[in-house]
Design a protein around this motif. Structure first.
Motif, mmCIF file in Angstrom:
data_model
loop_
_atom_site.group_PDB
_atom_site.id
_atom_site.type_symbol
_atom_site.label_atom_id
_atom_site.label_comp_id
_atom_site.label_asym_id
_atom_site.label_seq_id
_atom_site.Cartn_x
_atom_site.Cartn_y
_atom_site.Cartn_z
ATOM 1 N N PRO A 134 -82.992 -77.433 39.206
ATOM 2 C CA PRO A 134 -83.335 -76.010 39.079
ATOM 3 C C PRO A 134 -82.372 -75.085 39.802
ATOM 4 C CG PRO A 134 -85.322 -77.289 39.447
ATOM 5 C CD PRO A 134 -84.164 -78.226 39.632
ATOM 6 N N ARG A 135 -81.849 -75.509 40.953
ATOM 7 C CA ARG A 135 -80.910 -74.653 41.683
ATOM 8 C C ARG A 135 -79.590 -74.519 40.944
ATOM 9 N NH1 ARG A 135 -81.528 -73.887 47.955
ATOM 10 N NH2 ARG A 135 -83.760 -74.249 48.202
ATOM 11 N N ALA A 136 -79.147 -75.596 40.300
ATOM 12 C CA ALA A 136 -77.925 -75.502 39.498
ATOM 13 C C ALA A 136 -78.157 -74.608 38.289
ATOM 14 C CB ALA A 136 -77.485 -76.891 39.056
ATOM 15 N N ASP A 137 -79.315 -74.738 37.661
ATOM 16 C CA ASP A 137 -79.630 -73.974 36.458
ATOM 17 C C ASP A 137 -79.747 -72.483 36.753
ATOM 18 O OD1 ASP A 137 -80.046 -73.874 33.725
ATOM 19 O OD2 ASP A 137 -82.219 -74.099 33.887
ATOM 20 N N SER A 138 -80.324 -72.152 37.918
ATOM 21 C CA SER A 138 -80.518 -70.747 38.271
ATOM 22 C C SER A 138 -79.267 -70.105 38.853
ATOM 23 C CB SER A 138 -81.660 -70.611 39.276
ATOM 24 O OG SER A 138 -81.316 -71.219 40.517
ATOM 25 N N GLY A 139 -78.311 -70.930 39.289
ATOM 26 C CA GLY A 139 -77.120 -70.405 39.925
ATOM 27 C C GLY A 139 -77.257 -70.231 41.422
ATOM 28 N N ASP A 140 -78.401 -70.664 41.997
ATOM 29 C CA ASP A 140 -78.568 -70.592 43.449
ATOM 30 C C ASP A 140 -77.583 -71.510 44.169
ATOM 31 O OD1 ASP A 140 -80.559 -68.745 43.224
ATOM 32 O OD2 ASP A 140 -82.205 -70.186 43.384
ATOM 33 N N ALA A 141 -77.117 -72.544 43.477
ATOM 34 C CA ALA A 141 -76.081 -73.432 44.006
ATOM 35 C C ALA A 141 -74.974 -73.540 42.968
ATOM 36 C CB ALA A 141 -76.646 -74.811 44.327
ATOM 37 N N ASP A 142 -73.735 -73.562 43.432
ATOM 38 C CA ASP A 142 -72.611 -73.705 42.504
ATOM 39 C C ASP A 142 -72.595 -75.094 41.890
ATOM 40 O OD1 ASP A 142 -71.538 -71.096 43.041
ATOM 41 O OD2 ASP A 142 -70.803 -71.883 44.949
ATOM 42 N N VAL A 143 -72.950 -76.087 42.696
ATOM 43 C CA VAL A 143 -72.967 -77.477 42.238
ATOM 44 C C VAL A 143 -74.016 -78.225 43.041
ATOM 45 C CG1 VAL A 143 -71.164 -78.168 43.849
ATOM 46 C CG2 VAL A 143 -71.512 -79.502 41.766
ATOM 47 N N VAL A 144 -74.621 -79.238 42.443
ATOM 48 C CA VAL A 144 -75.628 -80.033 43.137
ATOM 49 C C VAL A 144 -75.328 -81.513 42.955
ATOM 50 C CG1 VAL A 144 -77.415 -78.273 42.796
ATOM 51 C CG2 VAL A 144 -77.236 -80.166 41.159
ATOM 52 N N PRO A 149 -81.872 -85.662 35.013
ATOM 53 C CA PRO A 149 -83.219 -85.610 34.441
ATOM 54 C C PRO A 149 -83.231 -86.157 33.023
ATOM 55 C CG PRO A 149 -82.215 -83.447 34.363
ATOM 56 C CD PRO A 149 -81.260 -84.330 35.123
ATOM 57 N N GLU A 150 -84.425 -86.481 32.536
ATOM 58 C CA GLU A 150 -84.538 -86.997 31.171
ATOM 59 C C GLU A 150 -84.079 -85.958 30.150
ATOM 60 O OE1 GLU A 150 -88.594 -88.155 30.954
ATOM 61 O OE2 GLU A 150 -88.296 -89.999 32.107
ATOM 62 N N GLN A 151 -84.370 -84.688 30.426
ATOM 63 C CA GLN A 151 -83.913 -83.607 29.563
ATOM 64 C C GLN A 151 -83.061 -82.656 30.397
ATOM 65 O OE1 GLN A 151 -84.356 -83.400 26.290
ATOM 66 N NE2 GLN A 151 -85.552 -85.307 26.262
ATOM 67 N N LEU A 152 -81.754 -82.786 30.275
ATOM 68 C CA LEU A 152 -80.849 -81.928 31.018
ATOM 69 C C LEU A 152 -80.769 -80.571 30.324
ATOM 70 C CD1 LEU A 152 -78.765 -81.974 33.424
ATOM 71 C CD2 LEU A 152 -77.024 -82.404 31.662
ATOM 72 N N PRO A 153 -80.975 -79.462 31.054
ATOM 73 C CA PRO A 153 -80.831 -78.139 30.435
ATOM 74 C C PRO A 153 -79.518 -78.020 29.686
ATOM 75 C CG PRO A 153 -81.764 -77.912 32.632
ATOM 76 C CD PRO A 153 -81.391 -79.371 32.476
ATOM 77 N N SER A 154 -79.555 -77.354 28.546
ATOM 78 C CA SER A 154 -78.395 -77.308 27.653
ATOM 79 C C SER A 154 -77.194 -76.608 28.265
ATOM 80 C CB SER A 154 -78.777 -76.607 26.348
ATOM 81 O OG SER A 154 -79.232 -75.274 26.611
ATOM 82 N N GLY A 269 -75.351 -88.036 40.325
ATOM 83 C CA GLY A 269 -74.019 -87.475 40.208
ATOM 84 C C GLY A 269 -73.987 -85.984 40.461
ATOM 85 N N LEU A 270 -72.911 -85.338 40.026
ATOM 86 C CA LEU A 270 -72.740 -83.897 40.179
ATOM 87 C C LEU A 270 -73.276 -83.172 38.956
ATOM 88 C CD1 LEU A 270 -69.127 -83.469 41.615
ATOM 89 C CD2 LEU A 270 -71.282 -83.401 42.856
ATOM 90 N N CYS A 271 -73.827 -81.981 39.188
ATOM 91 C CA CYS A 271 -74.323 -81.175 38.087
ATOM 92 C C CYS A 271 -73.980 -79.716 38.360
ATOM 93 C CB CYS A 271 -75.837 -81.354 37.941
ATOM 94 S SG CYS A 271 -76.540 -80.546 36.490
ATOM 95 N N ALA A 272 -73.502 -79.025 37.331
ATOM 96 C CA ALA A 272 -73.133 -77.620 37.466
ATOM 97 C C ALA A 272 -73.253 -76.949 36.103
ATOM 98 C CB ALA A 272 -71.717 -77.479 38.011
ATOM 99 N N GLN A 273 -73.225 -75.622 36.111
ATOM 100 C CA GLN A 273 -73.277 -74.882 34.856
ATOM 101 C C GLN A 273 -71.998 -75.123 34.060
ATOM 102 O OE1 GLN A 273 -74.063 -70.755 35.692
ATOM 103 N NE2 GLN A 273 -76.132 -71.153 36.481
ATOM 104 N N THR A 274 -72.168 -75.480 32.802
ATOM 105 C CA THR A 274 -71.029 -75.831 31.945
ATOM 106 C C THR A 274 -70.011 -74.705 31.857
ATOM 107 O OG1 THR A 274 -72.485 -77.246 30.631
ATOM 108 C CG2 THR A 274 -70.375 -76.634 29.652
ATOM 109 N N GLN A 275 -70.476 -73.473 31.732
ATOM 110 C CA GLN A 275 -69.569 -72.351 31.544
ATOM 111 C C GLN A 275 -68.702 -72.056 32.769
ATOM 112 O OE1 GLN A 275 -71.977 -68.920 30.771
ATOM 113 N NE2 GLN A 275 -72.774 -68.775 32.860
#
Length: 291
Positions: A134-144, A149-154, A269-275
């Motif tokens: 959720p923090r990666a998705d909201s932008g509260d963190a640059d990377v986590v 998750p089973e369903q990774l946000p698009s 692993g690492l997760c961040a906003q694709t854009q």
């Protein structure tokens, strides 16, 4: 065959034991065994004798060991030549991860990143693992650093770094949870200590649902570390990633239950906003983590 495969092989050869090598590499013994089998298939010969006792090299394995050492030595020389200059890149990144991830993955990642990018400020926040995505998705963190998750946000991209099985754990003393002493465990009667939310809770819910069992939930807590603590106190059975258990000071006070079928392991692993992956600072951290 990847360079990481060669590193894994040499680690196993040095440890002479899948379990010890797995602790160093943050991999389960079953994952290592599958990886070694794949290498043997690629080479076309048995590389290790896996009978009782220390693992030993076959003649083909000794040749492969020499090949792995020479290849990695050449690759390291190439990397040193390419990365001989320290980057003058500046800026800051905010990274979020669980407490366990902070001392399982972060120390090595930070050491390599700081060596290459000394002017970049990494701001580390730790907390509940369920908050990572959720923090990666909201932008509260640059990377986590998180479990996929089973369903990774698009709008997010995930890059796996390691795998960790999901384990049922019980108090060390067999009589503490008497329901487990029966030949056929009635799981609807076993007191369970589970996380309030997150991937582990989702997978254990699916495990019970698939068997038509309504679990007896004794307690719900925030964070996997708290589950290990409560199980060690003898209140019930918990479900935690193997990585958490390996790094817990209370690991010796609990035991792993042989539950079938096994729960699906975590991919960490690492997760961040694709854009944002084309941003120089994120690219630098991303590439450092997967090398």
């Amino acid at each position: 065959m990847e360079y990481k495969d060669l590193q894994v092989f040499l680690s196993v050869v040095e440890a002479q034991h899948l379990g010890r090598a797995g602790q160093h590499l943050h991999m389960s013994s079953s994952t290592l065994s599958r990886r070694l089998s794949r290498m043997e298939k690629d080479v076309g010969a048995q590389l290790l004798i896996r009978d009782s006792g220390p693992l030993t090299l076959t003649p083909a394995g000794e040749l492969f060991r020499q090949h792995a050492e020479q290849t990695l030595e050449s690759f390291q020389a190439l990397r040193s030549a390419v990365n001989s200059e320290v980057s003058d890149m500046e800026g800051s990144l905010t990274l979020y991860c669980s407490v366990t991830a902070s001392y399982s993955f972060l120390a090595d990642l930070l050491a390599r990143f700081r060596e290459r990018y000394p002017r970049v400020d990494l701001r580390i926040h730790t907390g509940d693992a369920a908050e990572s995505i959720p923090r990666a998705d909201s932008g509260d963190a640059d990377v986590v650093i998180a479990a996929r998750p089973e369903q990774l946000p698009s709008d997010l991209t995930f890059r796996a770094m390691a795998s960790s099985p999901l384990l049922f754990i019980a108090p060390r003393s067999i009589g503490t949870v008497p329901q487990l002493a029966r030949p056929d465990t009635n799981w609807s009667e076993v007191p369970m200590v589970l996380s309030e939310s997150g991937l582990a809770r989702s997978r254990v819910n699916q495990w019970f649902s698939a068997r038509g069992i309504r679990p007896h939930i004794y307690a719900q807590v925030t964070g996997h570390e708290a589950i290990v603590s409560m199980v060690a106190l003898g209140v019930g059975v918990g479900v935690v990633p193997e990585l958490v258990l390996q790094n817990s000071p209370l690991a010796g006070r609990v035991r792993v239950l042989a539950v079938r079928p096994e729960l699906e392991p975590f991919a960490i692993g690492l997760c961040a906003q694709t854009q944002r992956l084309n941003e120089p600072l994120l690219q630098a951290l991303w590439h450092t983590a997967v090398r």
